[in-house]
Motif scaffolding. Structure first.
Motif, PDB file in Angstrom:
ATOM      1  N   HIS A  30       0.850  -1.185   0.000  1.00 59.71           N
ATOM      2  CA  HIS A  30       0.000   0.000   0.000  1.00 59.71           C
ATOM      3  C   HIS A  30       0.893   1.244   0.000  1.00 59.71           C
ATOM      4  O   HIS A  30       1.820   1.338   0.805  1.00 59.71           O
ATOM      5  N   PRO A  31       0.614   2.219  -0.862  1.00 64.27           N
ATOM      6  CA  PRO A  31       1.491   3.394  -0.972  1.00 64.27           C
ATOM      7  C   PRO A  31       1.639   4.176   0.332  1.00 64.27           C
ATOM      8  O   PRO A  31       2.739   4.601   0.675  1.00 64.27           O
ATOM      9  N   ASP A  32       0.543   4.373   1.058  1.00 57.18           N
ATOM     10  CA  ASP A  32       0.632   5.138   2.305  1.00 57.18           C
ATOM     11  C   ASP A  32       1.440   4.395   3.357  1.00 57.18           C
ATOM     12  O   ASP A  32       2.251   4.991   4.067  1.00 57.18           O
ATOM     13  N   ASP A  33       1.220   3.084   3.465  1.00 50.52           N
ATOM     14  CA  ASP A  33       1.996   2.288   4.414  1.00 50.52           C
ATOM     15  C   ASP A  33       3.472   2.259   4.023  1.00 50.52           C
ATOM     16  O   ASP A  33       4.350   2.242   4.884  1.00 50.52           O
ATOM     17  N   ALA A  34       3.737   2.258   2.718  1.00 51.28           N
ATOM     18  CA  ALA A  34       5.124   2.265   2.240  1.00 51.28           C
ATOM     19  C   ALA A  34       5.819   3.559   2.653  1.00 51.28           C
ATOM     20  O   ALA A  34       6.966   3.534   3.125  1.00 51.28           O
ATOM     21  N   GLU A  35       5.137   4.679   2.486  1.00 52.74           N
ATOM     22  CA  GLU A  35       5.701   5.967   2.913  1.00 52.74           C
ATOM     23  C   GLU A  35       5.992   5.953   4.409  1.00 52.74           C
ATOM     24  O   GLU A  35       7.057   6.389   4.846  1.00 52.74           O
ATOM     25  N   ASP A  36       5.034   5.454   5.200  1.00 52.45           N
ATOM     26  CA  ASP A  36       5.224   5.383   6.645  1.00 52.45           C
ATOM     27  C   ASP A  36       6.408   4.482   7.000  1.00 52.45           C
ATOM     28  O   ASP A  36       7.226   4.835   7.849  1.00 52.45           O
ATOM     29  N   LEU A  37       6.466   3.317   6.357  1.00 52.70           N
ATOM     30  CA  LEU A  37       7.551   2.377   6.632  1.00 52.70           C
ATOM     31  C   LEU A  37       8.901   2.993   6.307  1.00 52.70           C
ATOM     32  O   LEU A  37       9.853   2.880   7.087  1.00 52.70           O
TER      33      LEU A  37
END
Length: 167
Positions: A30-37
């Motif tokens: 998921h793009p948002d989770d990737a940014e957070d990670l």
């Protein structure tokens, strides 16, 4: 890339952000989770910047892989991808997009450790030894996780390609 003592943290992030974000996306789906990670991983790497060896990227990737597994364990549930193309695509673009979504769904069906092994080995093109070192597991464990994960991916992608038969 010059050693960390010759390059600032900001320069490293600017130069390697896209590649690290791709890895994070493949780990999370998921793009948002990737940014957070990626942000959490970079925040954890920053205090150790001066002590890093001449290759800081493997250190950041290890943080991402471990953080991804830890997040999954804390949640104990999986999300379902629902991303749709923003613009109408041509038939070829649509097919490629559909295949990417199928692969992303199949990756999300793997265990976090299997997903990390597949992403590091086949998307980031690391060796078995490098993958083992980054994840803190043995080379044999990398091999068995890769074998099992590839079998599950092949099965999942083959099932989606088979036409439905009336009968």
């Amino acid at each position: 890339m010059p050693p960390p003592e010759d390059i600032s943290f900001e320069e490293f992030v600017t130069a390697r952000r896209a590649a690290l974000l791709r890895t994070a996306y493949l780990l999370t789906g998921h793009p948002d989770d990737a940014e957070d990670l990626l942000q959490v991983s970079l925040a954890k790497a920053y205090p150790h910047w001066r002590r890093l060896s001449d290759r800081p990227e493997p250190y950041v990737r290890r943080i991402m892989a471990r953080e991804s597994v830890d997040r999954w364990r804390a949640r104990r549930w999986r999300e379902t991808l629902t991303a749709l193309p923003v613009e109408p695509a041509t038939s070829d673009e649509s097919d490629a997009h559909d295949r990417r979504l199928e692969l992303a769904r199949a990756l999300q069906a793997l265990s976090p450790r299997q997903r990390a092994v597949v992403v590091l080995r086949y998307f980031d093109d690391l060796t078995e030894r490098e993958t083992a070192r980054l994840l803190g597991i043995s080379v044999g464990t990398v091999k068995s996780h890769a074998r099992e994960a590839l079998a599950r991916l092949r099965h999942a992608l083959t099932l989606e390609e088979e036409p439905v038969r009336d009968g």
